[in-house]
Design a protein around this motif. Structure first.
Motif, short mmCIF file in Angstrom:
data_model
loop_
_atom_site.label_atom_id
_atom_site.label_comp_id
_atom_site.label_asym_id
_atom_site.label_seq_id
_atom_site.Cartn_x
_atom_site.Cartn_y
_atom_site.Cartn_z
N ILE A 183 55.35 52.12 40.46
CA ILE A 183 55.34 51.09 39.59
C ILE A 183 55.24 49.84 40.16
O ILE A 183 54.64 49.42 42.14
N ILE A 184 54.10 48.57 39.89
CA ILE A 184 53.03 47.99 40.29
C ILE A 184 54.13 46.63 39.71
O ILE A 184 53.89 46.24 38.43
N ALA A 185 53.21 45.48 41.08
CA ALA A 185 53.24 43.84 40.23
C ALA A 185 52.15 43.34 40.37
O ALA A 185 51.15 43.76 40.61
N LEU A 186 51.98 42.40 39.51
CA LEU A 186 50.61 42.31 38.84
C LEU A 186 50.86 40.50 37.95
O LEU A 186 52.04 40.82 36.99
N ASP A 187 50.23 40.29 37.35
CA ASP A 187 49.39 39.41 36.75
C ASP A 187 49.75 40.14 35.31
O ASP A 187 49.22 40.71 34.75
N TYR A 188 49.91 38.65 34.46
CA TYR A 188 49.96 38.93 32.87
C TYR A 188 49.54 37.71 31.81
O TYR A 188 49.91 36.76 33.13
N MET A 189 48.37 37.57 30.92
CA MET A 189 48.32 36.58 30.41
C MET A 189 48.61 37.29 28.83
O MET A 189 48.88 37.94 28.12
N TYR A 190 49.35 36.24 28.52
CA TYR A 190 49.83 36.42 27.14
C TYR A 190 49.33 35.35 26.12
O TYR A 190 49.54 33.92 25.96
N LEU A 191 48.62 36.12 24.61
CA LEU A 191 47.51 35.25 24.11
C LEU A 191 48.51 35.83 22.20
O LEU A 191 47.95 36.88 22.47
N ASP A 192 48.34 34.63 21.73
CA ASP A 192 48.65 34.80 20.72
C ASP A 192 49.85 36.17 20.01
O ASP A 192 49.05 36.60 19.16
N ARG A 236 37.95 35.51 26.77
CA ARG A 236 39.73 34.28 25.97
C ARG A 236 40.47 34.06 27.26
O ARG A 236 41.16 34.22 27.54
N VAL A 237 40.63 35.96 27.94
CA VAL A 237 41.83 36.65 28.84
C VAL A 237 41.56 36.22 29.88
O VAL A 237 42.12 35.41 30.79
N ALA A 238 39.79 35.94 30.29
CA ALA A 238 39.59 35.27 32.27
C ALA A 238 40.02 34.11 31.57
O ALA A 238 40.33 33.68 32.71
N LYS A 239 39.90 33.47 31.12
CA LYS A 239 39.50 31.79 30.53
C LYS A 239 41.32 31.53 31.53
O LYS A 239 41.50 30.31 31.91
N ALA A 240 42.35 32.52 30.67
CA ALA A 240 43.33 31.79 30.78
C ALA A 240 43.80 31.95 31.90
O ALA A 240 45.12 31.81 32.75
N LEU A 241 43.65 33.22 32.74
CA LEU A 241 44.03 33.74 34.31
C LEU A 241 43.47 32.16 35.28
O LEU A 241 44.52 31.35 35.87
N VAL A 301 45.08 34.53 43.94
CA VAL A 301 44.64 35.35 42.79
C VAL A 301 44.28 35.97 42.39
O VAL A 301 43.46 36.95 42.92
N ALA A 302 42.42 35.38 43.33
CA ALA A 302 41.02 36.09 43.02
C ALA A 302 41.46 37.61 44.24
O ALA A 302 41.45 38.58 43.91
N ALA A 303 42.46 37.50 45.08
CA ALA A 303 42.55 38.66 46.50
C ALA A 303 43.29 39.44 45.52
O ALA A 303 43.37 40.96 45.67
N ARG A 304 43.98 39.19 44.23
CA ARG A 304 45.16 40.13 43.32
C ARG A 304 44.33 40.92 42.77
O ARG A 304 44.83 42.08 42.81
N HIS A 305 43.23 40.02 42.44
CA HIS A 305 42.63 41.27 41.39
C HIS A 305 41.24 41.54 42.37
O HIS A 305 40.37 41.74 41.24
N GLY A 306 41.35 41.93 43.31
CA GLY A 306 39.84 42.47 44.39
C GLY A 306 38.43 41.57 44.37
O GLY A 306 37.41 42.02 43.97
N LEU A 307 38.56 40.20 44.11
CA LEU A 307 37.55 39.22 43.30
C LEU A 307 37.80 37.98 45.05
O LEU A 307 38.44 38.02 45.67
N GLU A 308 36.67 37.50 45.21
CA GLU A 308 36.55 36.70 46.36
C GLU A 308 36.82 35.23 45.59
O GLU A 308 37.00 34.60 46.51
N SER A 309 36.58 34.97 44.89
CA SER A 309 36.71 34.09 43.64
C SER A 309 36.89 34.32 42.06
O SER A 309 36.25 35.26 42.01
N LEU A 310 37.48 33.39 41.98
CA LEU A 310 38.12 33.47 40.14
C LEU A 310 36.63 33.13 39.49
O LEU A 310 36.30 31.16 39.21
N ASP A 311 36.11 33.66 38.44
CA ASP A 311 34.76 33.47 37.71
C ASP A 311 35.07 34.24 36.53
O ASP A 311 35.34 35.40 36.62
N ILE A 312 34.68 33.51 35.33
CA ILE A 312 33.94 34.61 34.36
C ILE A 312 33.15 36.13 34.39
O ILE A 312 33.63 36.52 33.55
N SER A 313 32.47 36.05 34.66
CA SER A 313 31.42 36.53 34.74
C SER A 313 32.31 38.02 35.22
O SER A 313 31.87 39.12 35.53
#
Length: 218
Positions: free
Chosen positions: A98-107, A164-169, A182-194
């Motif tokens: 079991i893991i805790a994580l962000d989710y995005m709810y779109l459409d 669309r999902v990246a922008k929502a996050l 948020v970036a750290a939880r996703h294994g990134l130094e910063s948040l960007d679409i790329s």
């Protein structure tokens, strides 16, 4: 010498009477040991009463099970819109992972972003069937809603859907604890679409096959 049988009879009577007096306490003690005390009698009565209930088919009184009311589809939609974090159960052996994580709810669809490494990704590739739990329970909320979504994760490969999902996050980072967290939880130094849409990132969609949604009776 003449024997006075009257005195002999008296002596024999006295001896017999004395022996009887000596035996009475012993007999009383033996009889007391044979008699059950009050506690034993009460235990026997309880046992007999229980035996009578069993033999007559009677069962001890039990409380009725109280079932939580189900949420409507609209309630489920509102809950998924209002929350940001979830818990996901992945298939592992011998127990779920079991893991805790962000989710995005779109459409009406639920999406996840993963850094493509580690145990969770190995489990997803091995078996994409998962369960996802979302709730609004907190210490200050006496009432709660909870929904359990069951289905399969599918890798999103369409670039427009990924964006669309990246922008929502990114746009909801402040509501999720700030961009740095948020970036750290996703294994990134910063948040960007790329960074969110190219390897080693991976965006998955949950294709829901069933769900359970309950709320407190409040």
């Amino acid at each position: 010498m003449m024997v006075d049988w009257k005195y002999v009879a008296i002596a024999i009577t006295v001896i017999i009477f004395g022996c009887m007096i000596a035996l009475v306490p012993t007999l009383a003690l033996e009889n007391e040991a044979d008699w059950p005390n009050d506690r034993t009698l009460q235990d026997n009565e309880n046992t007999l009463a229980g035996d009578r209930r069993i033999s007559s088919g009677m069962q001890p009184a039990q409380q009725d099970i109280v079932k939580l009311p189900a949420m409507t589809a609209s309630d489920v939609d509102q809950l998924l819109v209002s929350q940001r974090l979830c818990r996901m159960a992945l298939n592992d052996d011998p127990q779920p992972y079991i893991i805790a994580l962000d989710y995005m709810y779109l459409d009406g669809k639920v999406y996840f972003h993963f850094a493509d490494y580690g145990r969770k990704m190995d489990l997803i590739r091995s078996n994409p069937s998962v369960s996802v739990e979302v709730d609004n329970l907190c210490e200050d909320t006496p009432d709660f809603d909870t929904v359990l979504l069951m289905g399969k994760l599918e890798l999103v490969t369409d670039s427009e859907e990924q964006e669309r999902v990246a922008k929502a996050l990114i746009n909801s980072a402040d509501e999720r604890g700030g961009e740095r967290n948020v970036a750290a939880r996703h294994g990134l130094e910063s948040l960007d679409i790329s960074g969110l849409t190219t390897r080693p990132s991976a965006i998955y969609r949950l294709n829901v096959s069933d769900y359970v949604a309950l709320r407190s009776p409040g």
